[in-house]
Design a protein around this motif. Structure first.
Motif, PDB file in Angstrom:
ATOM      1  N   UNK A  52       0.806  -1.215   0.000  1.00  8.95           N
ATOM      2  CA  UNK A  52       0.000   0.000   0.000  1.00  8.95           C
ATOM      3  C   UNK A  52       0.835   1.259   0.000  1.00  8.95           C
ATOM      4  N   UNK A  53       1.994   1.234   0.645  1.00  7.01           N
ATOM      5  CA  UNK A  53       2.846   2.418   0.661  1.00  7.01           C
ATOM      6  C   UNK A  53       3.354   2.806  -0.708  1.00  7.01           C
ATOM      7  N   UNK A  54       3.565   1.807  -1.564  1.00 10.04           N
ATOM      8  CA  UNK A  54       4.095   2.111  -2.897  1.00 10.04           C
ATOM      9  C   UNK A  54       3.018   2.675  -3.829  1.00 10.04           C
ATOM     10  N   UNK A  55       1.746   2.448  -3.522  1.00  5.78           N
ATOM     11  CA  UNK A  55       0.700   3.095  -4.325  1.00  5.78           C
ATOM     12  C   UNK A  55       0.737   4.607  -4.125  1.00  5.78           C
ATOM     13  N   UNK A  56       1.162   5.057  -2.935  1.00  3.88           N
ATOM     14  CA  UNK A  56       1.308   6.493  -2.685  1.00  3.88           C
ATOM     15  C   UNK A  56       2.358   7.076  -3.626  1.00  3.88           C
ATOM     16  N   UNK A  57       3.455   6.347  -3.815  1.00  2.00           N
ATOM     17  CA  UNK A  57       4.504   6.825  -4.720  1.00  2.00           C
ATOM     18  C   UNK A  57       3.981   6.927  -6.141  1.00  2.00           C
ATOM     19  N   UNK A  84       5.364  -3.575 -10.377  1.00  2.00           N
ATOM     20  CA  UNK A  84       6.107  -3.707  -9.127  1.00  2.00           C
ATOM     21  C   UNK A  84       5.200  -4.175  -7.989  1.00  2.00           C
ATOM     22  N   UNK A  85       4.011  -3.581  -7.883  1.00  3.76           N
ATOM     23  CA  UNK A  85       3.135  -3.928  -6.766  1.00  3.76           C
ATOM     24  C   UNK A  85       2.469  -5.284  -6.977  1.00  3.76           C
ATOM     25  N   UNK A  86       2.253  -5.689  -8.223  1.00  5.37           N
ATOM     26  CA  UNK A  86       1.730  -7.038  -8.468  1.00  5.37           C
ATOM     27  C   UNK A  86       2.695  -8.083  -7.933  1.00  5.37           C
ATOM     28  N   UNK A  87       3.978  -7.889  -8.171  1.00  6.07           N
ATOM     29  CA  UNK A  87       4.988  -8.808  -7.651  1.00  6.07           C
ATOM     30  C   UNK A  87       4.961  -8.831  -6.120  1.00  6.07           C
ATOM     31  N   UNK A  88       4.859  -7.660  -5.514  1.00  9.17           N
ATOM     32  CA  UNK A  88       4.803  -7.582  -4.055  1.00  9.17           C
ATOM     33  C   UNK A  88       3.568  -8.315  -3.528  1.00  9.17           C
ATOM     34  N   UNK A 134      -5.772  -9.709  -5.933  1.00  3.92           N
ATOM     35  CA  UNK A 134      -7.004  -9.043  -6.368  1.00  3.92           C
ATOM     36  C   UNK A 134      -7.242  -7.770  -5.573  1.00  3.92           C
ATOM     37  N   UNK A 135      -6.935  -7.810  -4.289  1.00  7.43           N
ATOM     38  CA  UNK A 135      -7.103  -6.629  -3.435  1.00  7.43           C
ATOM     39  C   UNK A 135      -6.151  -5.516  -3.865  1.00  7.43           C
ATOM     40  N   UNK A 136      -4.881  -5.851  -4.068  1.00  5.14           N
ATOM     41  CA  UNK A 136      -3.893  -4.853  -4.458  1.00  5.14           C
ATOM     42  C   UNK A 136      -4.192  -4.267  -5.832  1.00  5.14           C
ATOM     43  N   UNK A 137      -4.745  -5.090  -6.720  1.00  7.35           N
ATOM     44  CA  UNK A 137      -5.028  -4.608  -8.067  1.00  7.35           C
ATOM     45  C   UNK A 137      -5.902  -3.371  -8.061  1.00  7.35           C
ATOM     46  N   UNK A 138      -6.954  -3.389  -7.267  1.00  7.01           N
ATOM     47  CA  UNK A 138      -7.818  -2.206  -7.216  1.00  7.01           C
ATOM     48  C   UNK A 138      -7.133  -1.044  -6.520  1.00  7.01           C
ATOM     49  N   UNK A 139      -6.353  -1.309  -5.476  1.00  6.02           N
ATOM     50  CA  UNK A 139      -5.653  -0.225  -4.789  1.00  6.02           C
ATOM     51  C   UNK A 139      -4.735   0.539  -5.748  1.00  6.02           C
ATOM     52  N   UNK A 140      -4.004  -0.208  -6.582  1.00  3.75           N
ATOM     53  CA  UNK A 140      -3.094   0.439  -7.536  1.00  3.75           C
ATOM     54  C   UNK A 140      -3.882   1.238  -8.560  1.00  3.75           C
ATOM     55  N   UNK A 141      -4.913   0.646  -9.121  1.00  3.29           N
ATOM     56  CA  UNK A 141      -5.751   1.338 -10.105  1.00  3.29           C
ATOM     57  C   UNK A 141      -6.298   2.636  -9.526  1.00  3.29           C
ATOM     58  N   UNK A 142      -6.842   2.573  -8.322  1.00  4.29           N
ATOM     59  CA  UNK A 142      -7.440   3.748  -7.701  1.00  4.29           C
ATOM     60  C   UNK A 142      -6.404   4.837  -7.464  1.00  4.29           C
ATOM     61  N   UNK A 143      -5.209   4.465  -6.985  1.00  2.69           N
ATOM     62  CA  UNK A 143      -4.168   5.456  -6.707  1.00  2.69           C
ATOM     63  C   UNK A 143      -3.684   6.136  -7.978  1.00  2.69           C
ATOM     64  N   UNK A 144      -3.479   5.353  -9.035  1.00  4.46           N
ATOM     65  CA  UNK A 144      -2.990   5.934 -10.293  1.00  4.46           C
ATOM     66  C   UNK A 144      -4.032   6.877 -10.899  1.00  4.46           C
ATOM     67  N   UNK A 216     -13.414  -8.227  -4.928  1.00  2.00           N
ATOM     68  CA  UNK A 216     -12.219  -7.448  -5.271  1.00  2.00           C
ATOM     69  C   UNK A 216     -11.679  -7.844  -6.647  1.00  2.00           C
ATOM     70  N   UNK A 217     -11.790  -9.102  -6.972  1.00  2.00           N
ATOM     71  CA  UNK A 217     -11.317  -9.567  -8.273  1.00  2.00           C
ATOM     72  C   UNK A 217     -12.101  -8.897  -9.395  1.00  2.00           C
ATOM     73  N   UNK A 218     -13.391  -8.738  -9.203  1.00  2.00           N
ATOM     74  CA  UNK A 218     -14.215  -8.029 -10.190  1.00  2.00           C
ATOM     75  C   UNK A 218     -13.696  -6.604 -10.372  1.00  2.00           C
ATOM     76  N   UNK A 219     -13.389  -5.929  -9.267  1.00  2.42           N
ATOM     77  CA  UNK A 219     -12.893  -4.548  -9.339  1.00  2.42           C
ATOM     78  C   UNK A 219     -11.555  -4.478 -10.054  1.00  2.42           C
ATOM     79  N   UNK A 220     -10.672  -5.430  -9.790  1.00  2.00           N
ATOM     80  CA  UNK A 220      -9.346  -5.421 -10.417  1.00  2.00           C
ATOM     81  C   UNK A 220      -9.451  -5.618 -11.921  1.00  2.00           C
ATOM     82  N   UNK A 221     -10.283  -6.554 -12.350  1.00  2.00           N
ATOM     83  CA  UNK A 221     -10.446  -6.798 -13.789  1.00  2.00           C
ATOM     84  C   UNK A 221     -10.981  -5.545 -14.477  1.00  2.00           C
TER      85      UNK A 221
END
Length: 472
Positions: A52-57, A84-88, A134-144, A216-221
């Protein structure tokens, strides 16, 4: 600012709806189930805070490159952040799955909690960790998208995801044999027919976790589709996923303090939970329920804070620091005023608000409601200060000054909340009331310190070179 903020507020409201849906339905399963997710959440948050911290970056860099009219660089940052965050997420999910029992074992528990609550928390956590990508996928999308200035697309995606969760959550928890949702809808005949056809009896707390992961998977897709196949956000192409060491280094440099900030906050929550878990399960359930309600109440401040992040980032990228500062003070005044009003309402109506989420009709439920109402009333005194704290921290992050945001978050938690909670509850014997007071005091202390430091004006430099695109 408000055009950016209101979709963020709605998105975060929908985000909280995930947790509240679990709380509502698990509250009808048992108070132990509510206590289990209260116990599980800080441990889950500890691991997801790493990514989550890297989505801020990513959000900060996209905002500043967008302000500097460097669309290609914004797209490159977006692609590098996604990869990067997908790997994390994969690494953290596997680690969390295998470390669940070990993490729960470090928390001291009363005999009743160890027997009734801890096994349920473990079941919930394992499924949640398996669905972490799946959870991180939406977090990254939302931050970007937020950094780009489009906060409505994440709101629409979150709405669809929450709708899916609301529908499948009670089904996965209770099955079709005795599902309270069908009773509320007056459709017991349909319930009986579905049970006869499927024999599905529900999965209890594991069903709540699975419903959240699938939603969450629905949101990421949907988010991936919007990033790649529409013009709603940064222009990302497949070549943007090719590793760019200089971009990754910048993401890491800005993201590490935010990751440390969130991880330290998670460790603080674990410390608080370790103290709360020594009380009876009803106190633990009230603590978890109160936190979820307070996270809902904090949404206006959180929305303004994230909007400030975007506005400060884009204005500093465009070389307009004075305009960025004016936006911050406007947000502070608006956020604090709204939060003070919400605090008054929460104080007056604390008990009926808490009572909505506990419906088992037992003595334990009544005690949980009483404890939860006291918690909300005490924390209502900090709400106005939260408006100040969230906006100022958003300004620091938007400037890429994540180390300063880290410092004040740690100050509020580790020099305010935790020592005061321990002192009041275990030294002065205030019991659970000491927990409530200590948590509120820490936030107030952090807000005052962050606001005073902000007036020095040392945060106004951007982290990019205007007009210079990202390279290899």
């Amino acid at each position: 600012m408000f055009a950016l903020a209101w979709p963020i507020i709605v998105t975060e409201l929908l985000q909280v709806a995930y947790n509240l849906a679990d709380t509502v339905w698990l509250g009808r399963l048992s108070t132990d189930a509510v206590a289990a997710i209260s116990l599980a959440f800080p441990l889950i948050f500890l691991l997801i805070s790493v990514g989550g911290g890297f989505t801020v970056a990513g959000s900060t860099l996209v905002a500043q490159y967008t302000g500097a009219d460097s669309e290609a660089s914004a797209g490159t940052v977006a692609g590098q952040t996604l990869g990067f965050i997908t790997l994390i997420a994969v690494v953290v999910g596997v680690l969390g799955f295998f470390a669940t029992d070990a993490m729960l074992s470090v928390l001291p528990s009363s005999p009743a909690t160890a027997e009734q609550v801890v096994p349920m928390a473990a079941d919930y956590m394992r499924i949640f960790f398996l669905g972490l990508p799946a959870l991180f996928g939406f977090f990254v999308f939302s931050a970007l998208m937020r950094g780009y200035g489009n906060t409505r697309a994440p709101m629409a995606v979150m709405f669809v995801s929450v709708l899916v969760n609301v529908v499948i959550d009670p089904v996965f928890i209770f099955g079709f044999e005795s599902n309270p949702l069908f009773g509320m809808l007056g459709a017991s005949g349909v319930e009986a027919a579905l049970f006869a056809a499927t024999g599905f009896e529900g999965m209890g707390i594991e069903g709540a976790a699975l419903a959240t992961v699938l939603s969450r998977l629905v949101a990421t897709v949907m988010g991936v589709y919007i990033i790649f196949y529409t013009s709603a956000g940064p222009n990302v192409s497949p070549s943007d996923f090719r590793p760019r060491p200089n971009v990754v280094r910048k993401i890491v440099r800005i993201g590490v303090p935010s990751a440390v900030e969130q991880s330290a906050s998670a460790l603080g929550l674990i410390m608080l939970t370790a103290m709360v878990v020594t009380f009876v399960p009803e106190v633990l359930a009230a603590y978890g329920l109160g936190n979820r309600l307070v996270s809902l109440i904090f949404l206006p401040a959180l929305g303004l804070g994230r909007a400030t992040n975007t506005i400060v980032g884009q204005n500093l990228g465009a070389g307009k620091p004075d305009r960025a500062e004016r936006a911050v003070w406007m947000a502070v005044k608006a956020g604090s005023s709204v939060m003070i009003l919400i605090g008054v309402v929460a104080y007056v109506f604390a008990e009926p608000i808490v009572g909505v989420f506990i419906g088992t009709g037992t003595d334990a439920a009544a005690q949980t409601v009483a404890y939860g109402a006291d918690y909300v009333r005490v924390r209502a005194f900090e709400f106005g200060f939260i408006g100040l704290l969230q906006v100022v921290l958003g300004a620091y992050r938007g400037a890429g000054n994540t180390k300063t945001a880290l410092a004040f978050s740690l100050f509020a938690l580790w020099f305010g909340r935790i020592p005061v909670v321990y002192y009041l509850s275990f030294v002065r014997d205030f019991g659970e009331t000491g927990i409530w007071i200590g948590i509120a005091f820490g936030q107030i202390l952090g807000a005052v310190a962050a606001g005073l430091w902000f007036t020095r004006g040392t945060w106004k430099a951007s982290v990019i070179d205007r007009g210079q695109a990202t390279g290899d």
